[in-house]
Design an enzyme around this catalytic site. Structure first.
Site, short mmCIF file in Angstrom:
data_model
loop_
_atom_site.label_atom_id
_atom_site.label_comp_id
_atom_site.label_asym_id
_atom_site.label_seq_id
_atom_site.Cartn_x
_atom_site.Cartn_y
_atom_site.Cartn_z
N GLU A 185 42.37 0.58 -25.82
CA GLU A 185 41.56 -0.58 -26.15
C GLU A 185 40.98 -1.25 -24.90
OE1 GLU A 185 44.85 -0.48 -26.64
OE2 GLU A 185 45.37 -1.83 -25.02
N ASP B 33 2.73 -6.84 -10.41
CA ASP B 33 3.55 -5.64 -10.54
C ASP B 33 4.58 -5.74 -11.66
OD1 ASP B 33 2.30 -4.24 -8.58
OD2 ASP B 33 3.66 -4.82 -6.99
N ASP C 13 6.27 1.76 -3.34
CA ASP C 13 5.16 1.20 -2.58
C ASP C 13 5.18 1.81 -1.19
OD1 ASP C 13 4.16 -0.55 -4.37
OD2 ASP C 13 5.26 -2.28 -3.63
N ASP D 262 6.11 -5.58 -5.55
CA ASP D 262 6.33 -6.86 -4.90
C ASP D 262 5.34 -7.91 -5.35
OD1 ASP D 262 4.18 -5.71 -3.68
OD2 ASP D 262 5.06 -5.60 -1.69
N VAL E 69 49.82 1.74 -30.50
CA VAL E 69 49.42 0.74 -29.52
C VAL E 69 49.22 1.37 -28.15
CG1 VAL E 69 50.18 -1.30 -28.27
CG2 VAL E 69 50.50 -1.17 -30.74
N ALA E 70 50.13 2.27 -27.79
CA ALA E 70 50.06 2.87 -26.46
C ALA E 70 48.88 3.82 -26.36
CB ALA E 70 51.36 3.61 -26.16
N ASN F 43 52.84 3.19 -21.11
CA ASN F 43 51.45 2.79 -21.28
C ASN F 43 51.04 1.74 -20.25
OD1 ASN F 43 48.96 2.71 -22.73
ND2 ASN F 43 49.59 0.72 -23.51
N ASP G 108 48.64 3.32 -17.31
CA ASP G 108 47.26 3.01 -17.68
C ASP G 108 46.59 2.12 -16.66
OD1 ASP G 108 47.59 4.46 -19.90
OD2 ASP G 108 46.79 2.96 -21.28
N ILE H 22 45.98 4.04 -28.18
CA ILE H 22 44.60 3.59 -28.37
C ILE H 22 44.12 2.90 -27.09
CG2 ILE H 22 43.09 2.05 -29.66
CD1 ILE H 22 44.90 2.58 -32.09
N1 ATP Z 1 -4.33 -10.15 3.04
C1 ATP Z 1 -5.30 -9.30 2.75
N2 ATP Z 1 -6.59 -9.70 2.78
C2 ATP Z 1 -7.56 -8.86 2.46
N3 ATP Z 1 -7.39 -7.61 2.11
C3 ATP Z 1 -6.14 -7.12 2.07
C4 ATP Z 1 -5.03 -7.95 2.39
N4 ATP Z 1 -3.91 -7.23 2.26
C5 ATP Z 1 -4.31 -6.00 1.88
N5 ATP Z 1 -5.65 -5.93 1.75
C6 ATP Z 1 -6.45 -4.78 1.33
O1 ATP Z 1 -6.16 -4.48 -0.02
C7 ATP Z 1 -5.61 -3.17 -0.14
C8 ATP Z 1 -4.53 -3.16 -1.20
O2 ATP Z 1 -3.43 -3.97 -0.82
P1 ATP Z 1 -2.09 -3.99 -1.64
O3 ATP Z 1 -1.26 -5.06 -1.09
O4 ATP Z 1 -2.42 -3.95 -3.08
O5 ATP Z 1 -1.47 -2.60 -1.33
P2 ATP Z 1 -0.88 -2.12 0.02
O6 ATP Z 1 -0.13 -3.22 0.64
O7 ATP Z 1 -1.95 -1.48 0.80
O8 ATP Z 1 0.06 -0.96 -0.39
P3 ATP Z 1 1.43 -1.07 -1.17
O9 ATP Z 1 1.02 -1.14 -2.60
O10 ATP Z 1 2.09 0.20 -0.78
O11 ATP Z 1 2.15 -2.28 -0.69
C9 ATP Z 1 -5.12 -2.84 1.24
O12 ATP Z 1 -5.13 -1.46 1.49
C10 ATP Z 1 -6.09 -3.56 2.13
O13 ATP Z 1 -7.26 -2.79 2.32
CA CA Z 2 1.51 -4.58 -1.24
#
Ligand code: ATP
Ligand code: CA
Length: 913
Positions: A293, A648, A335, A644, A288-289, A738, A742, A291
């Site tokens: 667990e 993605d 990103d 984000d 018991v001591a 134990n 322990d 193992i």
């Molecule tokens: N609100 C918007 N309206 C129109 N074009 C945009 C807008 N936001 C970003 N873009 C254009 O689209 C491209 C891609 O944007 P996206 O958000 O995919 O990537 P990011 O923000 O540039 O980079 P990350 O992926 O590092 O966030 C940008 O580089 C920009 O030229």
């Molecule tokens: Ca972005």
């Protein structure tokens, strides 16, 4: 009959629910509705009550045998002994329950931390609240990537598409509208309703909550949400398996001990019943001591405590296994925008055909000047610039806000768009006035695949669309160009000039957006972007600065020292990306930059090789992210990937650790991710990796400590029996040791601080066994040293006190506990000596050791010593007892030194690329 929500026009739904489209509900109203309807959460299955948990502790076969044996000895008259054993077993069970409850609570707290939120209009302002606080009548905003937090009636829909598979099984997203419906269509066809827990895949809109909690469609189906069982982590699984093996080995050894004991006893003449009984009880108690667990539970606690520590440092772990995996990360794909940079955009340059302008001012404060050749510009004389500003303010969802008194300006929405609103202000265009004058009729929302966004307006009596987006993409859709207030066809020369301006801005780390327009005769459907975003007239470029985060530079440095490669993945222009990556130390040479286009042109093999040397992936789409992760993993990297946006999620799922952004991230990414970074900061990910490494080594430490202690106990009994000596430790004494060593010192090792070299070692290979060679040697050495010391003390006492068994057992008992607790100090590091770490740097360990020592004193002094059958050691005995107690500790430290000297020195690793 009362009409159902889908049969009423949106406005009637709002009136019916006593709400207000503009102002939403008031706080007072919300409070009263909350008490009426309750929180908006699906019911969970109740957890096991305490008593059930307690009972569960006795499911262990061995413990049952031990209890049975005690009851038997109780029957034959060994009253005190059996009661003490039963008490100790109960204490052990209580400790088990305590540990389990603690682990559960910690996990619960973490789950709350990553709870979903909703954007709601209340008291006339838009705020973000936990979705559980929603009530019927709340007006909420819908955004692509969010979950629909309750059952809602759509009020406005700009191309809102919803994936309702969780409810209807249909995987193709459904388009939503606000129109009232006739009759009783099936759920899947109620296009003006949104259902709890379905996902908005596209578009933007507004809706009113009509049902919450169990009063929703999903609530009706689910009835009761099963609590999701936390799946065991690989380490827990490994440990459980290992523990099982160890348990069987222990049982075998204890059986052998029992057999040898019987055989030896027989040789010395017939064994008395009481001797057999003692032998049996000793063997069982030893099993018991010995193992371990409780190991998996302690691992859970250490992981969960680690998660809490990480949460304080802004990384919220969503899955226990992620804590472990973090320590093995060898590539972090991040990103750019917001994670490596501050996401505080300010427009500093503007370009209209053949003219470059500069803009002064800081941040979102709309004070500054637009200049050309150091002269303030007059917008009346610059009609193209005026149009550029108006286009970028109109094709925009951000809002500028000031908390009036202190003139603190902030934006609601996308920082890129916010920067445009600010630039517009500097040129004299007030956003609310502008949108009132040129109302928006329709829109095609931004998405990172298209890299564009389009809005349709009534513009000076005609229909005009404004499109803004990545210059390279937008330019390929342009056929015309503005020319002093009018337009003319776009020429090759124009294109070259625009590209030159774009390049110039990008190489200065500016993020560049282009704006274009197109006049239309009839209102288009706006459902197919290809048809609309075409034959555009180019207006100009805007270059904005997004300074890198200061702390990221150090974090990148730390990564490289720790054998981790940081990689930037961005939708932005390669020049902008390179300029920032270079500043942060991620890359040194522009050959380490690849674009999505270049990736597309590669063969599978080339791609696989390219991911090894590339530090920046620019102009990539979410699909590229998936491919990058796949290839890196194919090359045996352990990959963390941030994301984000709506699209993605697949990349996050593919990665070993998917990292969602807390501030800018969508619900879907947060849901998919293994980890949420609440401050969106790359440096936070690196801190989490460090914490992951610390946690793993700490688990190793207490596993090492526990196993060597338990092994030493087995060895003591085994050798004593083998040599035909009296049994040096009584069953109750074994069980007490134990319990004493322990629990507390072992747990304290689980919260050791980081060792100085954590981030100077290579990432751990996930295939590496927990019990590596070093650990095995250390466990062997330490357990033998403890056993030898204990047996030595036992023999010494037998010789010195005329064979008095009670005194000798006391010596063995005291020595066993003291050697074990001193060894806890040696277990604090595999690399550093206890002297180097300092004896007071882990206050939990000191506390645990002190507690163990007090428990030891309690069992040899005072009334309890009778129960434990110990003598009270006198002042003359202690010098000996204390002196021998440090022997195993010193032996272990010496071994550590030997291993450390022979091992490769701890070094810094050069990282490719
Ligand atoms: N609100 C918007 N309206 C129109 N074009 C945009 C807008 N936001 C970003 N873009 C254009 O689209 C491209 C891609 O944007 P996206 O958000 O995919 O990537 P990011 O923000 O540039 O980079 P990350 O992926 O590092 O966030 C940008 O580089 C920009 O030229
Ligand atoms: Ca972005």
């Amino acid at each position: 009959m009362k009409k159902q929500w889908h049969q009423l026009p949106a406005s009637s739904v709002v009136t019916e629910l006593n709400s207000d489209l503009e102002h939403g509900l008031s706080s007072a109203e919300v409070t009263s509705r909350l008490s009426q309807y309750g929180y908006n959460e699906l019911q969970e299955k109740p957890r096991d009550p305490m008593w059930k948990k307690f009972i569960n502790q006795f499911k262990d076969f061995l413990v049952l045998i031990l209890l049975a044996a005690s009851v038997v000895s109780l029957a034959v008259g060994e009253l005190a002994d059996s009661l003490v054993i039963i008490t100790i077993v109960m204490l052990n069970a209580a400790l088990g329950v305590f540990q389990e409850a603690k682990a559960e609570k910690a996990l619960e707290a973490l789950k709350k931390m990553s709870a979903p939120t909703s954007k709601v209009i209340r008291d006339s302002v838009v705020t973000t609240i936990p979705s559980r606080e929603l009530v019927p009548g709340d007006i909420i905003l819908l955004d692509a990537g969010d979950y629909i937090p309750a059952d809602v009636r759509i009020i406005d829909s700009f191309n809102v598409k919803v994936q309702e598979a969780s409810l209807t099984g249909e995987s193709v997203p459904v388009e939503k509208s606000s129109e009232a419906l006739e009759g009783e269509p099936p759920l899947a066809d109620r296009h003006n309703l949104g259902f709890m827990s379905t996902v908005i895949t596209y578009g933007r809109g507004k809706a009113i909550v009509v049902g919450t909690a169990m009063n929703t469609e999903i609530g009706k189906i689910a009835e009761m949400l099963q609590t999701v069982e936390e799946e065991s982590t690989p380490l827990q699984k490994k440990l459980a398996e290992f523990g099982k093996g160890l348990g069987i080995a222990c049982l075998a050894v204890c059986a052998i001990i029992f057999a040898i004991g019987l055989w030896k006893g027989q040789q010395d003449g017939a064994l008395a019943f009481s001797e057999v009984q003692l032998l049996l009880m000793t063997s069982i108690s030893l099993a018991v001591a010995a193992i371990p667990e409780g190991l998996p539970t302690v691992v859970t606690i250490v992981l969960a405590l680690g998660m809490q520590r990480m949460a304080k440092k802004n990384s919220i772990m969503k899955k226990l296994h992620a804590v472990e995996t973090l320590g093995s990360i060898s590539v972090i794909c991040s990103d750019k925008t917001g994670t490596l940079t501050q996401n505080q955009m300010t427009v500093v340059k503007m370009f209209t055909p053949a003219k470059m302008f500069t803009v002064s001012g800081e941040g979102y404060n709309p004070v500054g000047q637009i200049m050309r050749d150091e002269q303030p510009v007059d917008l009346v004389r610059e009609p193209d610039l005026a149009l550029l500003l108006r286009g970028s303010v109109l094709c925009n969802d951000a809002q500028l806000k000031s908390s009036d008194a202190d003139k603190n300006w902030s934006i609601i929405g996308d920082p890129t768009e916010g920067a445009l609103v600010v630039a517009g202000c500097k040129g004299g265009y007030n956003q609310p006035q502008l949108t009132e004058k040129f109302p928006r009729l329709q829109e095609i929302p931004f998405d990172s695949g298209r890299k564009m966004m389009t809005t349709l307006h009534k513009f000076d009596g005609q229909l005009r669309i404004f499109t803004k987006g990545a210059p390279d993409v937008l330019l390929s859709r342009c056929t015309g160009i503005t020319a002093d207030g009018t337009s003319r066809p776009l020429t090759e020369k124009d294109i070259a000039a625009i590209q030159e301006a774009n390049k110039q801005m990008a190489s200065h780390a500016l993020r560049v957006l282009a704006v274009a327009y197109r006049d239309l005769d009839v209102q288009p459907a706006m459902t197919n972007p290809e048809e609309v975003e075409n034959q555009l007239v180019f207006i100009g470029l805007l270059g904005m600065i997004d300074p890198p985060r200061i702390e990221v530079k150090d974090a990148v440095e730390v990564c490289k020292g720790a054998g981790i490669r940081p990689v930037m993945i961005t939708g932005d222009h390669p020049d902008t990306a390179f300029a920032i990556a270079k500043e942060l130390g991620i890359v040194t040479n522009s050959t380490q930059v690849l674009t999505g286009k270049e990736l597309d042109a590669m063969s599978a093999d080339e791609f696989k090789k390219a991911v090894e040397t590339t530090g920046v992936f620019a102009r990539v789409s979410p699909e590229h992210k998936v491919a990058i992760v796949e290839n890196l993993r194919g090359n045996h990297h352990i990959v963390a990937m941030t994301g984000d946006g709506v699209n993605d999620a697949p990349a996050l799922k593919k990665a070993d650790i998917g990292v969602a952004m807390g501030i800018t991230g969508t619900d879907v990414t947060k849901e998919t991710a293994d980890m949420v970074v609440s401050d969106d900061n790359f440096a936070t990910i690196v801190t989490a990796v460090e914490e992951g490494r610390v946690i793993y080594t700490n688990i190793k430490k207490f596993v090492y400590f526990l196993l060597s202690c338990n092994a030493s106990e087995v060895l003591v009994i085994f050798f004593a029996i083998l040599f035909g000596w009296p049994i040096p430790l009584l069953p109750i004494q074994l069980l007490w040791v134990n319990l004493v060593t322990d629990a507390f010192p072992a747990l304290a090792l689980g919260v050791e601080k980081k060792e100085p070299n954590v981030m100077r070692l290579k990432p751990r290979d996930p295939a590496e066994p927990l019990m590596d060679k070093t650990l095995k040697i250390m466990i062997g050495v330490q357990s033998i040293a403890i056993a030898a010391t204990v047996l030595g003390a036992f023999q010494y006492a037998l010789a010195a006190y005329n064979g008095d068994l009670e005194i000798a057992r006391t010596f063995a008992f005291v020595t066993l506990i003291t050697t074990q607790i001193t060894c806890a100090y040696a277990a604090r590091s595999e690399y550093y000596s206890a002297f180097a770490l300092g004896f007071f740097s882990n206050k939990f360990l000191n506390g645990g050791v002190a507690l163990s020592f007090v428990l030891l004193l309690l069992s040899v002094y005072g009334p309890l010593h009778l129960l434990f059958k110990t003598i009270e050691p006198g002042i003359h005995e202690w010098p000996f007892l204390l002196a021998v107690s440090v022997i195993p500790f010193l032996v272990t430290e010496f071994t550590k030194w030997l291993l450390h000297v022979s091992a490769k020195p701890v070094q810094s690793f050069e990282v490719k690329g």
